[in-house]
Motif scaffolding. Sequence first.
Motif, short mmCIF file in Angstrom:
data_model
loop_
_atom_site.label_atom_id
_atom_site.label_comp_id
_atom_site.label_asym_id
_atom_site.label_seq_id
_atom_site.Cartn_x
_atom_site.Cartn_y
_atom_site.Cartn_z
N GLN A 77 -36.40 -7.85 17.01
CA GLN A 77 -36.90 -6.59 16.45
C GLN A 77 -35.76 -5.66 16.04
O GLN A 77 -35.83 -4.99 15.01
CB GLN A 77 -37.81 -5.90 17.47
N VAL A 78 -34.71 -5.62 16.87
CA VAL A 78 -33.54 -4.81 16.52
C VAL A 78 -32.92 -5.32 15.22
O VAL A 78 -32.56 -4.54 14.33
CB VAL A 78 -32.51 -4.83 17.66
N LEU A 79 -32.80 -6.65 15.10
CA LEU A 79 -32.23 -7.23 13.88
C LEU A 79 -33.09 -6.93 12.66
O LEU A 79 -32.56 -6.72 11.56
CB LEU A 79 -32.07 -8.74 14.06
N ALA A 80 -34.40 -6.89 12.85
CA ALA A 80 -35.30 -6.58 11.74
C ALA A 80 -35.05 -5.19 11.19
O ALA A 80 -35.23 -4.94 9.99
CB ALA A 80 -36.75 -6.72 12.19
N SER A 81 -34.61 -4.28 12.05
CA SER A 81 -34.31 -2.92 11.59
C SER A 81 -32.93 -2.83 10.96
O SER A 81 -32.67 -1.94 10.15
CB SER A 81 -34.41 -1.94 12.77
N ARG A 82 -32.05 -3.75 11.33
CA ARG A 82 -30.66 -3.70 10.85
C ARG A 82 -30.43 -4.48 9.56
O ARG A 82 -29.76 -4.02 8.66
CB ARG A 82 -29.73 -4.28 11.91
N ILE A 83 -30.94 -5.72 9.54
CA ILE A 83 -30.66 -6.61 8.41
C ILE A 83 -31.96 -7.19 7.84
O ILE A 83 -32.11 -8.41 7.74
CB ILE A 83 -29.69 -7.74 8.83
N PRO A 84 -32.90 -6.34 7.46
CA PRO A 84 -34.18 -6.85 6.97
C PRO A 84 -34.02 -7.73 5.73
O PRO A 84 -34.82 -8.64 5.50
CB PRO A 84 -34.98 -5.58 6.65
N GLU A 85 -32.97 -7.48 4.96
CA GLU A 85 -32.76 -8.26 3.74
C GLU A 85 -32.38 -9.71 4.03
O GLU A 85 -32.51 -10.58 3.16
CB GLU A 85 -31.66 -7.61 2.88
N LYS A 86 -31.94 -9.99 5.26
CA LYS A 86 -31.56 -11.35 5.64
C LYS A 86 -32.67 -12.10 6.37
O LYS A 86 -32.52 -13.28 6.68
CB LYS A 86 -30.30 -11.32 6.51
N ILE A 87 -33.75 -11.40 6.70
CA ILE A 87 -34.81 -12.01 7.51
C ILE A 87 -36.03 -12.28 6.65
O ILE A 87 -36.68 -11.37 6.13
CB ILE A 87 -35.16 -11.11 8.71
N GLU A 88 -36.35 -13.55 6.52
CA GLU A 88 -37.51 -13.99 5.74
C GLU A 88 -38.80 -13.70 6.49
O GLU A 88 -39.74 -13.13 5.94
CB GLU A 88 -37.37 -15.48 5.45
N LYS A 89 -38.84 -14.11 7.76
CA LYS A 89 -40.01 -13.88 8.60
C LYS A 89 -39.56 -13.77 10.05
O LYS A 89 -38.47 -14.21 10.42
CB LYS A 89 -41.03 -15.00 8.44
N LEU A 90 -40.45 -13.18 10.87
CA LEU A 90 -40.21 -13.03 12.31
C LEU A 90 -41.29 -13.76 13.09
O LEU A 90 -42.49 -13.64 12.78
CB LEU A 90 -40.27 -11.56 12.72
N VAL A 91 -40.86 -14.50 14.12
CA VAL A 91 -41.80 -15.09 15.06
C VAL A 91 -41.43 -14.53 16.44
O VAL A 91 -40.36 -14.83 16.98
CB VAL A 91 -41.73 -16.63 15.06
N LEU A 92 -42.30 -13.71 16.98
CA LEU A 92 -42.04 -13.01 18.23
C LEU A 92 -42.91 -13.62 19.33
O LEU A 92 -44.13 -13.43 19.33
CB LEU A 92 -42.32 -11.51 18.08
N CYS A 93 -42.28 -14.35 20.25
CA CYS A 93 -43.01 -15.08 21.29
C CYS A 93 -42.94 -14.35 22.62
O CYS A 93 -41.85 -14.04 23.10
CB CYS A 93 -42.41 -16.47 21.47
N ASP A 94 -44.11 -14.08 23.20
CA ASP A 94 -44.19 -13.57 24.57
C ASP A 94 -43.18 -12.44 24.79
O ASP A 94 -42.31 -12.49 25.66
CB ASP A 94 -43.95 -14.72 25.56
N THR A 95 -43.33 -11.41 23.97
CA THR A 95 -42.41 -10.29 24.00
C THR A 95 -43.16 -9.00 23.72
O THR A 95 -44.36 -9.02 23.42
CB THR A 95 -41.28 -10.49 22.98
N ARG A 96 -42.46 -7.90 23.82
CA ARG A 96 -43.06 -6.59 23.57
C ARG A 96 -42.03 -5.66 22.95
O ARG A 96 -40.85 -6.00 22.84
CB ARG A 96 -43.55 -5.95 24.88
N HIS A 97 -42.48 -4.48 22.61
CA HIS A 97 -41.56 -3.41 22.19
C HIS A 97 -40.95 -2.74 23.41
O HIS A 97 -39.89 -2.13 23.33
CB HIS A 97 -42.30 -2.38 21.34
#
Length: 263
Positions: free
Chosen positions: A102-122
Motif C-alpha cells: 500500500q505504501v508503494l502504491a502511494s509512492r510509485i503508482p506509475e510502476k504498479i500494474e495491479k495490487l494483490v493484498l492478501c490477509d492484510t489491513r490498513h
Amino acid sequence: MQFIDINGHIIHYQWQNTGKEHTFVFINSLGTDYRIWTAVAEALQEYGNILLFDKRGHGLSDVVPDTNGLADFANDVQTLIEELKIKKCIIVGLSVGGMIAQVLASRIPEKIEKLVLCDTRHKIGNAPIWNDRIKAVEKEGLSRISDGVMQRWFSESFRKENKIQVTGYKNMLERTTTLGYIKTCEAIRDADLTELASQIKIPTLCIVGSEDKSTTVNEVRNLSELIKDSRFEIIQGSGHIPCVDNPQALVKLIYSFIDRPSK
C-alpha cells in the motif's frame, strides 16, 4: 542466491526474468522468508517474471537496527525494483507485505500494474497488542509465541493434517532474528494507512482466508471497502497464509484478477 546492497545493508532476493510482459513482486509476512511463495510463484512464472526477496531482518537479508517504520521497508522494495529496471509490476503482498504494498502504491503508482493484498489491513492490531508481543519476544524469544502464531497462520484442520509442514514453518518463525522480528512489529504497530488506502487508484484484489484470526474476514473486507473499485475474495478453509495452505486457490484468484481488464 542473489544479494544486493541497499544503502549499506544486504537484501537477499531471487529474480527470474524470462522476458515476459508481466512481472510479479512478492512481499512476505512477519516471521517468514520468501519461500512461503514457492508454490504460487511456480504457478505464475508461465505468465510473468518473478521477483522474490527477504524483508530486512528476515531470511538471509541483513537485520537493520535503525529501521524506522514501514517507509524503510518500502524503500528496500522500491530500490530493488529500480535496480532491476522493472518498469511495471503486479505486487502481491501478505500481511505486513500487503501494508508495504500500500505504501508503494502511494509512492510509485506509475510502476504498479495491479495490487494483490492478501490477509492484510490498513491498520493491523493496536499498540497494546504489539507492545505485549514485543515484550514477550524480548524476554523469552520467538519460541515463546510460536505455538500461538501457528494457530493464527493455519486453520485447525490444516494443522492436524499437515503436522510436518507446520513444524517446518514453526522453525522458519523461530529462526527469524529477534531484532528483525521486533523492528517489523514496531513498524506494523506504528502504521495507520487508512487515508493512504482510501486514495489508491490502482486495480486491487483483497483476499482473506476464512479462518484467518490475525486479519479477519470483516477486517479485510473493510480494507477493500476503503479502496475504490477493489475486488474482495475469501478463500474458504485458509488461515493467515493462503500461499502455503491453499496456493491453488490463491493462484486461481490471481489469474482471474489479472486477466480482467483494468478500469
